[in-house]
Motif scaffolding. Structure first.
Motif, PDB file in Angstrom:
ATOM      1  N   THR A 178       0.627   1.522  16.728  1.00 56.91           N
ATOM      2  CA  THR A 178       0.932   1.347  15.303  1.00 56.91           C
ATOM      3  C   THR A 178       1.137  -0.119  14.956  1.00 56.91           C
ATOM      4  O   THR A 178       0.750  -0.548  13.865  1.00 56.91           O
ATOM      5  N   PHE A 235      -1.003  -2.091  11.996  1.00 49.87           N
ATOM      6  CA  PHE A 235      -0.361  -2.676  10.821  1.00 49.87           C
ATOM      7  C   PHE A 235      -0.293  -4.198  10.852  1.00 49.87           C
ATOM      8  O   PHE A 235       0.233  -4.802   9.920  1.00 49.87           O
ATOM      9  N   GLN A 288       0.394  -1.303   4.103  1.00 55.13           N
ATOM     10  CA  GLN A 288       1.562  -0.487   3.742  1.00 55.13           C
ATOM     11  C   GLN A 288       1.270   0.349   2.500  1.00 55.13           C
ATOM     12  O   GLN A 288       1.694   1.510   2.409  1.00 55.13           O
ATOM     13  N   ALA A 307      -0.797   3.238   3.636  1.00 61.16           N
ATOM     14  CA  ALA A 307       0.053   4.191   4.364  1.00 61.16           C
ATOM     15  C   ALA A 307       0.942   4.974   3.410  1.00 61.16           C
ATOM     16  O   ALA A 307       1.166   6.177   3.606  1.00 61.16           O
ATOM     17  N   LEU A 308       1.426   4.321   2.371  1.00 62.09           N
ATOM     18  CA  LEU A 308       2.237   5.031   1.375  1.00 62.09           C
ATOM     19  C   LEU A 308       1.404   6.107   0.693  1.00 62.09           C
ATOM     20  O   LEU A 308       1.853   7.245   0.542  1.00 62.09           O
ATOM     21  N   SER A 362       0.975   8.962   3.009  1.00 68.20           N
ATOM     22  CA  SER A 362       2.254   9.672   3.165  1.00 68.20           C
ATOM     23  C   SER A 362       2.531  10.590   1.990  1.00 68.20           C
ATOM     24  O   SER A 362       2.979  11.722   2.165  1.00 68.20           O
ATOM     25  N   CYS A 394       7.955   9.446   5.958  1.00 67.94           N
ATOM     26  CA  CYS A 394       6.951   8.386   5.869  1.00 67.94           C
ATOM     27  C   CYS A 394       6.870   7.807   4.463  1.00 67.94           C
ATOM     28  O   CYS A 394       6.634   6.602   4.307  1.00 67.94           O
ATOM     29  N   TYR A 445       9.761   5.414   4.461  1.00 71.63           N
ATOM     30  CA  TYR A 445       9.493   4.314   5.394  1.00 71.63           C
ATOM     31  C   TYR A 445       8.446   3.360   4.817  1.00 71.63           C
ATOM     32  O   TYR A 445       8.616   2.137   4.859  1.00 71.63           O
ATOM     33  N   HIS A 446       7.372   3.903   4.258  1.00 72.57           N
ATOM     34  CA  HIS A 446       6.299   3.038   3.767  1.00 72.57           C
ATOM     35  C   HIS A 446       6.585   2.477   2.378  1.00 72.57           C
ATOM     36  O   HIS A 446       6.068   1.408   2.044  1.00 72.57           O
ATOM     37  N   THR A 447       7.423   3.142   1.583  1.00 76.34           N
ATOM     38  CA  THR A 447       7.887   2.506   0.342  1.00 76.34           C
ATOM     39  C   THR A 447       8.670   1.259   0.706  1.00 76.34           C
ATOM     40  O   THR A 447       8.463   0.186   0.125  1.00 76.34           O
ATOM     41  N   GLY A 453       8.352  -0.400   3.492  1.00 77.60           N
ATOM     42  CA  GLY A 453       7.368  -1.336   4.037  1.00 77.60           C
ATOM     43  C   GLY A 453       6.629  -2.086   2.942  1.00 77.60           C
ATOM     44  O   GLY A 453       6.386  -3.292   3.058  1.00 77.60           O
ATOM     45  N   CYS A 454       6.277  -1.383   1.881  1.00 82.11           N
ATOM     46  CA  CYS A 454       5.613  -2.030   0.744  1.00 82.11           C
ATOM     47  C   CYS A 454       6.508  -3.100   0.136  1.00 82.11           C
ATOM     48  O   CYS A 454       6.068  -4.230  -0.106  1.00 82.11           O
TER      49      CYS A 454
END
Length: 122
Positions: free
Chosen positions: A39, A43, A54, A57-58, A61, A69, A72-74, A76-77
């Motif tokens: 991963t 990324f 990200q 991925a969002l 998800s 996810c 997590y990806h919010t 990450g964004c």
């Protein structure tokens, strides 16, 4: 067996995920190590920026209805500098594919995460 408290905030969900991942890593260290390497490679900055990855991925998800996810990806964004508008445009594209189910996750969980995670930064 580990007991996880019901999620009542984005921060709590992220904590639960990290705790669960730690337990899994203790029990399956080689698999966890290989998954993490994979991963991290996926990324890392490349032709697509980490922010773009990200956002992708969002969207995935949201489409797959994976609440951990999504949170997590919010995060990450936001961590990669995505604006609320960029996140909401991602939501729109995802809703075009995922319909009402994707939209319901977006107008609730994603917007709650943006608000909560931005407040934690202050």
């Amino acid at each position: 067996m580990q007991h996880f408290e019901p999620r009542n905030s984005s921060e709590a969900a992220l904590h639960d995920y990290k705790e669960g991942l730690g337990i899994f890593t203790e029990k399956m260290p080689e698999l966890a190590h290989l998954y993490n390497e994979f991963t991290q490679e996926c990324f890392k900055e490349g032709t697509l920026s980490q922010k773009e990855k990200q956002l992708i991925a969002l969207g995935i998800s949201i489409y797959s209805q994976d609440e951990y996810c999504i949170i997590y990806h919010t995060k990450g964004c936001l961590d990669q500098g995505a604006s609320e508008q960029e996140i909401l445009e991602t939501v729109g594209v995802t809703a075009a594919f995922g319909g009402g189910a994707a939209m319901s996750q977006s107008v609730t969980l994603v917007q709650e995460c943006i608000t909560e995670l931005n407040q934690l930064k202050q």
